[in-house]
Design a protein around this motif. Structure first.
Motif, short mmCIF file in Angstrom:
data_model
loop_
_atom_site.label_atom_id
_atom_site.label_comp_id
_atom_site.label_asym_id
_atom_site.label_seq_id
_atom_site.Cartn_x
_atom_site.Cartn_y
_atom_site.Cartn_z
N VAL A 7 1.30 -3.79 4.36
CA VAL A 7 0.44 -3.18 5.37
C VAL A 7 1.05 -3.30 6.76
CG1 VAL A 7 -1.82 -3.31 6.50
CG2 VAL A 7 -1.65 -3.55 4.02
N HIS A 11 -5.65 -2.67 8.18
CA HIS A 11 -4.80 -1.74 8.92
C HIS A 11 -5.02 -1.90 10.42
CE1 HIS A 11 -3.42 2.73 9.54
NE2 HIS A 11 -2.65 1.87 10.16
N CYS A 38 0.85 -1.19 0.00
CA CYS A 38 0.00 0.00 0.00
C CYS A 38 0.89 1.24 0.00
CB CYS A 38 -0.91 0.02 1.23
SG CYS A 38 -2.08 -1.33 1.33
#
Length: 255
Positions: free
Chosen positions: A76, A141, A39
């Motif tokens: 992540v 997350h 990400c």
């Protein structure tokens, strides 16, 4: 640094610690594919980098973010965390994730005491709502945030990848921490490939304690004179009357 007797530190020590990190790095990755997905994340989520617009009904809407040039692209589990300006982990209320509220006697406080209470409440609110909204809108997350070993993994990565500025204690301290909880950190299996002897650990802990004390003193001085790490602080008095403006300009405040 005072703890080193103000002596120049050779880069060879840092190179040795980088090699140690490379030995343990393969064991620090997670097995969950969702947490290993790459990400992009904004590195400096601060008011001056957030552009908002006020609509006809006087509500505010985020319309843009500035300064993406240092944005990392990582898995992540390495990106998870709160922006520095939002986190409040040193506060027990924030740690417990209890919904924050002002003290019952806040209206009776005067001057600096009331200002202090409001600032503590603001920091708790920001921390609380960031995590709660992450839980609602960013499941992966939030899962990475809950990993008890996540902070150590991220610190190791950051200290190993950041440009060397003449100090290697932070990386070595975390390498020792990884060695001491290796089975918990990695789930067992192969033994830790990095070993520090007891005397080295003791000396490192003493240096780290001195470093932390110096940093706390410096931070206290900055807070007293309201002086940031990159220059002096000042109050902005500009109020937004419409159109697109930086959040740091809305309603004034210290930046």
């Amino acid at each position: 640094m005072e703890a080193y007797g103000y002596q120049e530190q050779p880069p060879l020590d840092h190179i040795e610690n980088l090699n140690r990190y490379l030995l343990i790095a393969p064991s620090l990755t997670l097995q969950d594919p969702a947490l290993c997905r790459f990400c992009i994340r904004h590195p400096e989520l601060q008011p001056s980098n957030i552009i908002v617009s006020r609509s006809s009904d006087s509500t505010w809407r985020v319309v843009g973010l500035l300064d993406w040039q240092h944005a990392p692209i990582l898995p992540v589990f390495l990106l998870a965390g709160l922006p520095e300006r939002f986190e409040n982990f040193d506060d027990p209320i924030s740690q417990s994730m209890a919904r924050p509220s002002l003290p019952e006697d806040s209206d009776d406080l005067h001057g600096s005491e009331q200002s202090r209470a409001k600032e503590v409440h603001r920091r708790r609110l920001v921390h609380y709502h960031y995590i709660k909204n992450t839980e609602e809108y960013k499941e992966h997350h939030h899962t990475a945030l809950l990993d008890p070993m996540g902070n150590l993994r991220r610190r190791l990565f950051c200290h190993a990848s950041d440009p060397w500025e003449g100090e290697t204690l932070a990386l070595k301290d975390d390498l020792i921490g990884a060695m001491e909880i290796w089975e918990t950190l990695t789930g067992g299996g192969a033994p830790c490939p990095v070993v520090f002897d007891a005397e080295d650990v003791h000396e490192t802990m003493q240096l780290d304690e001195a470093r932390r004390g110096a940093n706390e003193t410096l931070e206290a001085c900055r807070n007293i004179i309201r002086f940031g790490t990159e220059g002096g602080g000042y109050d902005t008095q500009q109020a937004a009357e419409g159109g697109c403006v930086g959040v740091g300009q809305v309603g004034g405040g210290t930046r």
